[in-house]
Write a protein that holds these residues in place. Structure first.
Motif, PDB file in Angstrom:
ATOM      1  N   ALA A   1      -0.274  14.978   4.456  1.00 24.49           N
ATOM      2  CA  ALA A   1      -0.960  15.340   5.716  1.00 24.49           C
ATOM      3  C   ALA A   1       0.071  15.765   6.692  1.00 24.49           C
ATOM      4  CB  ALA A   1      -1.604  13.769   6.301  1.00 24.49           C
ATOM      5  N   THR A   2      -0.513  16.569   7.703  1.00 22.73           N
ATOM      6  CA  THR A   2       0.396  17.179   8.523  1.00 22.73           C
ATOM      7  C   THR A   2       0.271  17.009   9.990  1.00 22.73           C
ATOM      8  OG1 THR A   2      -1.423  19.096   8.580  1.00 22.73           O
ATOM      9  CG2 THR A   2       0.668  19.214   6.854  1.00 22.73           C
ATOM     10  N   THR A   3      -0.834  16.331  10.408  1.00 19.54           N
ATOM     11  CA  THR A   3      -0.901  16.101  11.655  1.00 19.54           C
ATOM     12  C   THR A   3      -0.713  14.667  11.892  1.00 19.54           C
ATOM     13  OG1 THR A   3      -3.336  15.701  11.381  1.00 19.54           O
ATOM     14  CG2 THR A   3      -2.771  17.838  12.023  1.00 19.54           C
ATOM     15  N   GLU A   4      -0.426  14.283  13.112  1.00 20.79           N
ATOM     16  CA  GLU A   4      -0.148  12.797  13.589  1.00 20.79           C
ATOM     17  C   GLU A   4      -1.042  11.922  13.523  1.00 20.79           C
ATOM     18  OE1 GLU A   4       2.904  13.720  17.209  1.00 20.79           O
ATOM     19  OE2 GLU A   4       2.348  11.773  16.911  1.00 20.79           O
ATOM     20  N   GLY A   5      -2.412  12.420  13.499  1.00 21.20           N
ATOM     21  CA  GLY A   5      -3.691  11.653  13.796  1.00 21.20           C
ATOM     22  C   GLY A   5      -4.039  11.205  12.367  1.00 21.20           C
ATOM     23  N   GLU A   6      -3.357  11.542  11.327  1.00 19.15           N
ATOM     24  CA  GLU A   6      -3.774  11.154   9.679  1.00 19.15           C
ATOM     25  C   GLU A   6      -2.753  10.162   9.512  1.00 19.15           C
ATOM     26  OE1 GLU A   6      -3.461  15.648   8.694  1.00 19.15           O
ATOM     27  OE2 GLU A   6      -4.768  15.057   7.414  1.00 19.15           O
ATOM     28  N   TYR A   7      -1.907   9.708  10.191  1.00 16.66           N
ATOM     29  CA  TYR A   7      -1.034   8.542   9.887  1.00 16.66           C
ATOM     30  C   TYR A   7      -1.185   7.363  10.688  1.00 16.66           C
ATOM     31  CZ  TYR A   7       1.745  12.170   7.381  1.00 16.66           C
ATOM     32  OH  TYR A   7       1.961  13.260   6.793  1.00 16.66           O
ATOM     33  N   ASP A   8      -1.072   6.258  10.142  1.00 14.48           N
ATOM     34  CA  ASP A   8      -1.449   4.859  10.596  1.00 14.48           C
ATOM     35  C   ASP A   8       0.006   4.022  11.077  1.00 14.48           C
ATOM     36  OD1 ASP A   8      -4.136   4.117   8.572  1.00 14.48           O
ATOM     37  OD2 ASP A   8      -4.075   4.848  10.375  1.00 14.48           O
ATOM     38  N   ASP A   9       1.062   4.385  10.508  1.00 18.91           N
ATOM     39  CA  ASP A   9       2.196   3.672  10.648  1.00 18.91           C
ATOM     40  C   ASP A   9       3.351   4.339  10.847  1.00 18.91           C
ATOM     41  OD1 ASP A   9       0.491   1.518   8.376  1.00 18.91           O
ATOM     42  OD2 ASP A   9       1.006   0.832  10.106  1.00 18.91           O
ATOM     43  N   TRP A  10       4.279   3.901  11.644  1.00 15.41           N
ATOM     44  CA  TRP A  10       5.271   4.705  12.033  1.00 15.41           C
ATOM     45  C   TRP A  10       6.718   3.743  12.089  1.00 15.41           C
ATOM     46  CZ3 TRP A  10       5.124  10.230  13.165  1.00 15.41           C
ATOM     47  CH2 TRP A  10       3.704  10.807  13.179  1.00 15.41           C
ATOM     48  N   GLY A  11       7.838   4.492  11.767  1.00 14.17           N
ATOM     49  CA  GLY A  11       8.936   4.192  12.045  1.00 14.17           C
ATOM     50  C   GLY A  11       9.553   3.967  13.314  1.00 14.17           C
TER      51      GLY A  11
ATOM     52  N   THR B   1       0.708  -1.085  -0.072  1.00 14.94           N
ATOM     53  CA  THR B   1      -0.136   0.080   0.101  1.00 14.94           C
ATOM     54  C   THR B   1       0.666   1.217   0.033  1.00 14.94           C
ATOM     55  OG1 THR B   1      -0.186   0.032   2.334  1.00 14.94           O
ATOM     56  CG2 THR B   1      -1.959  -1.174   1.182  1.00 14.94           C
ATOM     57  N   PHE B   2       1.846   1.135   0.231  1.00 14.77           N
ATOM     58  CA  PHE B   2       2.948   2.259   0.223  1.00 14.77           C
ATOM     59  C   PHE B   2       2.834   3.308  -0.903  1.00 14.77           C
ATOM     60  CE2 PHE B   2       6.818   4.690   1.227  1.00 14.77           C
ATOM     61  CZ  PHE B   2       7.079   5.075  -0.123  1.00 14.77           C
ATOM     62  N   SER B   3       2.696   2.823  -2.207  1.00 17.57           N
ATOM     63  CA  SER B   3       2.660   3.756  -3.319  1.00 17.57           C
ATOM     64  C   SER B   3       1.097   4.459  -3.341  1.00 17.57           C
ATOM     65  CB  SER B   3       3.172   3.003  -4.528  1.00 17.57           C
ATOM     66  OG  SER B   3       2.165   1.864  -4.846  1.00 17.57           O
ATOM     67  N   SER B   4       0.384   4.104  -2.697  1.00 16.16           N
ATOM     68  CA  SER B   4      -1.126   4.619  -2.712  1.00 16.16           C
ATOM     69  C   SER B   4      -1.292   5.476  -1.441  1.00 16.16           C
ATOM     70  CB  SER B   4      -2.059   3.370  -2.826  1.00 16.16           C
ATOM     71  OG  SER B   4      -2.185   2.878  -1.747  1.00 16.16           O
ATOM     72  N   LYS B   5      -0.355   5.833  -0.733  1.00 17.39           N
ATOM     73  CA  LYS B   5      -0.588   6.511   0.626  1.00 17.39           C
ATOM     74  C   LYS B   5       0.243   7.737   0.590  1.00 17.39           C
ATOM     75  CE  LYS B   5      -3.117   3.588   1.953  1.00 17.39           C
ATOM     76  NZ  LYS B   5      -4.660   3.671   2.121  1.00 17.39           N
ATOM     77  N   GLY B   6      -0.100   8.884   1.180  1.00 18.34           N
ATOM     78  CA  GLY B   6       0.744   9.845   1.793  1.00 18.34           C
ATOM     79  C   GLY B   6       2.076   9.508   2.434  1.00 18.34           C
ATOM     80  N   MET B   7       3.022  10.311   2.642  1.00 18.06           N
ATOM     81  CA  MET B   7       3.980  10.029   3.425  1.00 18.06           C
ATOM     82  C   MET B   7       4.415  11.312   4.395  1.00 18.06           C
ATOM     83  SD  MET B   7       5.384   6.878   3.432  1.00 18.06           S
ATOM     84  CE  MET B   7       7.163   7.285   4.095  1.00 18.06           C
ATOM     85  N   GLY B   8       5.091  11.148   5.443  1.00 18.25           N
ATOM     86  CA  GLY B   8       5.342  12.296   6.161  1.00 18.25           C
ATOM     87  C   GLY B   8       6.646  11.967   7.028  1.00 18.25           C
TER      88      GLY B   8
END
Length: 124
Positions: free
Chosen positions: A105-115, A28-35
């Protein structure tokens, strides 16, 4: 779920450069925004930069605008953060994250997965 591994952190003198990488597993990486976010000791984690799914749109925090560049290579499932003209105040643990949506996306709540984060230390 996407697993993310950051690399490229280290110690650099003020004015120097580093390039962080964020390698992602999962289709799903290529279909999602990154931050990219960062957290300094005693402070909350803060937004640094974001990019949409195709790489056609980017947005930066005011503190890094003009010095940092976010990019991605969907064929390699990897995102990057090029950091130039580094300052001591850029010292932090840097985290990459995959957004829930294709947009940036600029806020943490918009992200599902973290390194797990990578340490960047800039000496004066």
């Amino acid at each position: 779920q996407v697993q993310l591994v950051e690399s490229g952190g280290g110690l650099v003198q003020a004015g120097g450069s580093l390039r962080l990488s964020c390698a992602a597993s999962g289709r799903t990486f290529s279909s999602k925004g990154m931050g990219w976010f960062r957290q300094s000791p005693g402070k909350e984690r803060m937004f640094v930069a974001t990019i949409n799914w195709s790489g056609s749109y980017t947005l930066y925090a005011a503190s890094v605008n003009g010095r940092f560049t976010i990019s991605r290579d969907n064929a390699l499932n990897t995102a990057y953060l090029q950091m130039d003209s580094l300052k001591p105040e850029d010292t932090a643990v840097y985290y990459c994250a995959v957004a829930r949506a294709p947009q940036s996306a600029t806020t943490e709540g918009e992200y599902d997965d973290w390194g797990q984060g990578t340490q960047v230390t800039v000496s004066s």
